[in-house]
Design a protein around this motif. Structure first.
Motif, mmCIF file in Angstrom:
data_model
loop_
_atom_site.group_PDB
_atom_site.id
_atom_site.type_symbol
_atom_site.label_atom_id
_atom_site.label_comp_id
_atom_site.label_asym_id
_atom_site.label_seq_id
_atom_site.Cartn_x
_atom_site.Cartn_y
_atom_site.Cartn_z
ATOM 1 N N PRO A 193 0.948 -1.091 -0.009
ATOM 2 C CA PRO A 193 -0.095 0.184 0.035
ATOM 3 C C PRO A 193 0.761 1.218 -0.055
ATOM 4 N N ILE A 194 2.001 1.253 0.698
ATOM 5 C CA ILE A 194 2.984 2.252 0.635
ATOM 6 C C ILE A 194 3.460 2.630 -0.681
ATOM 7 N N VAL A 195 3.841 1.638 -1.557
ATOM 8 C CA VAL A 195 4.025 1.774 -2.869
ATOM 9 C C VAL A 195 2.911 2.206 -3.929
ATOM 10 N N GLU A 196 1.957 1.968 -3.616
ATOM 11 C CA GLU A 196 0.449 2.403 -4.300
ATOM 12 C C GLU A 196 0.564 3.888 -3.894
ATOM 13 N N ALA A 197 0.794 4.321 -2.604
ATOM 14 C CA ALA A 197 0.553 5.568 -2.334
ATOM 15 C C ALA A 197 1.538 6.495 -3.212
ATOM 16 N N LEU A 198 2.731 5.925 -3.412
ATOM 17 C CA LEU A 198 3.843 6.679 -4.024
ATOM 18 C C LEU A 198 3.588 6.926 -5.526
ATOM 19 N N SER A 199 2.908 5.814 -6.218
ATOM 20 C CA SER A 199 2.716 5.756 -7.547
ATOM 21 C C SER A 199 1.653 6.803 -7.762
ATOM 22 N N ARG A 200 0.596 6.933 -6.635
ATOM 23 C CA ARG A 200 -0.489 8.090 -6.744
ATOM 24 C C ARG A 200 -0.012 9.506 -6.556
ATOM 25 N N GLY A 201 1.477 9.624 -6.577
ATOM 26 C CA GLY A 201 2.026 11.217 -6.174
ATOM 27 C C GLY A 201 1.893 11.476 -5.008
ATOM 28 N N ALA A 202 1.710 10.725 -3.963
ATOM 29 C CA ALA A 202 1.944 11.016 -2.539
ATOM 30 C C ALA A 202 3.472 11.607 -2.162
ATOM 31 N N GLN A 203 3.361 12.941 -1.573
ATOM 32 C CA GLN A 203 4.639 13.379 -1.094
ATOM 33 C C GLN A 203 4.761 13.173 0.354
ATOM 34 N N VAL A 204 3.856 12.610 1.026
ATOM 35 C CA VAL A 204 4.056 12.340 2.344
ATOM 36 C C VAL A 204 3.107 11.022 2.581
ATOM 37 N N VAL A 205 3.470 9.840 2.948
ATOM 38 C CA VAL A 205 2.924 8.504 3.400
ATOM 39 C C VAL A 205 2.783 8.534 4.761
ATOM 40 N N ILE A 206 1.452 8.302 5.209
ATOM 41 C CA ILE A 206 1.156 7.992 6.659
ATOM 42 C C ILE A 206 0.481 6.456 6.818
ATOM 43 N N THR A 207 1.085 5.889 7.751
ATOM 44 C CA THR A 207 0.630 4.292 7.848
ATOM 45 C C THR A 207 0.307 4.425 9.302
ATOM 46 N N GLY A 208 -0.373 3.211 9.393
ATOM 47 C CA GLY A 208 -0.685 2.677 10.831
ATOM 48 C C GLY A 208 0.428 1.777 11.112
ATOM 49 N N ARG A 209 -0.054 0.654 11.572
ATOM 50 C CA ARG A 209 1.099 -0.489 12.197
ATOM 51 C C ARG A 209 1.645 -1.174 10.808
#
Length: 453
Positions: free
Chosen positions: A159-175
């Motif tokens: 899911p982090i890779v997906e967020a980056l591929s969608r142009g996220a400059q900051v990615v925030i996750t839970g656990r």
């Protein structure tokens, strides 16, 4: 291009780490990603309690300050930030970050990863036959279900890779797993496929080395520790990675600490478990294949890493209430300090018994007494000049633990002589939060990615 290098900088090893490190990592030299690791097992229960008191809380608030401090630099230098600071409330964390950026006139694209929090689904999962048995004891979660505070699955890099591929400059996750915070940007940048086991394992090893911050760049390093320079200005680690899975661990110039084969190796064995099978949601890394080599001042090359397909399970971190504890201390001084401390312990235990107080556990320690030589401090046969009596109790009965705390101070005047160290007052009764590790089928956990601006 085969010579492409991606630099991931670690700026936080736990919630409570250096407030200055994130800014120093971004401003100290070229980096592409800033990785901030905030979560530990007990942290999740603390955050859950905060969220229960205030629905807008439940995340690592230090992260908002970190973003505020590095915002101008990450915008100017196009550095992307990945953090598991979302805790049990990633959406609220993202909103706080967006508001902080707006105050500086900036609009960030923020990726929010959710789906790891299983607390509200526990009863349903148990009804469906997912026992969430304790990995150490085999007991089913149902035995402590009424005392559970938090339950979160460790999610991987996808899911982090997906967020980056969608142009996220900051990615925030839970656990998220700590290692995924570093592996995800490498997987995204190099296009590693889901079956590129060796490269994925290399990303996991890079993440494992970086996850504890300066612990791999001179901090908390036992090897030749006296010679490690300028720890007051310790540099945090950076992984310079290539598409083939090799990477160099380094740090910014003109910073203290040391990146060496011993410092990196000490971090590698941290929480390693079976060295042949370091299991993560994305891949199993074989730590016995890791090759480390000093290739320059504060530069360690890591290579040769092999990986294997992951299991069909995810680890779940459950925290639950396990009673109460209190710990009190008194310091006894020369002469015969150890004898006095022992006498005080005996007196206290007799008084507790006379009061009818029974505890699940009572533990006494004598700080300053050698485990090898007992009360002797040297070859002259004299007792240690000062001994700290440390005595603690734990029990489900909070009132009994509270009563224990009232029996420490009287020893100052009605116990052995030459006592000090009581100015702090009565010990504090604390709730015990215990850890319950479990496994669940991967199919149970469905992550969701949202990008907000």
């Amino acid at each position: 291009m085969t010579d492409k290098i991606v630099r991931v900088a670690s700026g936080q090893g736990f919630w409570g780490d250096s407030l200055e490190a994130p800014r120093q990592q971004v401003e100290g030299g070229p980096v592409d990603y800033l990785m901030l690791d905030y979560l530990a097992e007990v942290t999740m229960s603390i955050l859950q309690k905060q969220k229960e008191r205030d629905p807008k809380m439940g995340y690592a608030r230090d992260f908002v300050g970190a973003i505020e401090s590095v915002l101008p630099a990450i915008v100017e230098r196009n550095v992307r930030v990945i953090a598991n600071a979302g805790g049990v409330n990633p959406v609220a964390c993202a909103e706080a970050v967006r508001a902080a950026a707006a105050k500086q006139g900036q609009a960030l694209r923020i990726g929010v990863v959710t789906g790891d929090n299983l607390l509200d689904r526990l009863d349903t999962l148990l009804e469906q036959g997912h026992t969430l048995a304790n990995m150490e004891t085999g007991e089913p979660l149902s035995t402590v279900r009424d005392r559970v505070l938090s339950a979160n699955a460790y999610i991987g890099s996808t899911p982090i890779v997906e967020a980056l591929s969608r142009g996220a400059q900051v990615v925030i996750t839970g656990r998220s797993t700590d290692t995924a915070l570093t592996m995800a940007p490498l997987r995204y940048e190099f296009g590693w496929g889901e079956h590129a086991w060796d490269q994925l394992a290399a990303g996991i090893v890079a993440g494992h080395i970086l996850e504890c911050g300066a612990q791999c760049s001179g901090g908390n390093c036992l090897y030749d520790w006296r010679s490690i320079p300028d720890l007051a200005n310790v540099g945090y680690p950076i992984a310079e990675a290539r598409a083939d899975g090799t990477f160099v661990v380094t740090k910014h110039p003109k910073t203290g600490g040391r990146v060496s084969v011993p410092s990196v190796s000490e971090q590698l064995v941290y929480e390693m478990g079976d060295p042949h099978q370091y299991i993560t949601p994305d891949v199993i890394a074989d730590f016995t294949t890791i090759q480390v080599k000093q290739v320059g001042d504060d530069r360690v090359l890591v290579s040769g890493i092999k990986g294997a397909p992951p299991t069909d399970k995810l680890k779940v971190s459950v925290a639950y209430k396990a009673g109460y504890k209190a710990v009190g201390t008194l310091v006894y001084s020369w002469p015969e300090a150890y004898d006095k401390a022992q006498c005080a312990n005996q007196i206290l235990r007799e008084r507790l018994d006379r009061l009818g107080l029974r505890f699940e556990q009572v533990l006494t320690e004598y700080v300053g007494v050698s485990a090898t030589h007992g009360p002797l401090s040297g070859s002259d046969g004299q007792q240690a000049p000062e001994v700290q009596l440390r005595i603690g109790v734990r029990d489900n009965n909070k009132a009994a633990v509270e009563r224990f705390t009232r029996e420490i101070a009287p020893l100052v005047l009605n116990g052995p002589p030459s006592v000090t160290g009581f100015a702090g007052g009565r010990p504090k009764v604390e709730e015990i939060v215990a850890y319950w590790p479990a496994l669940v089928d991967k199919s149970v956990v469905q992550t969701h990615v949202e990008v907000i601006a």
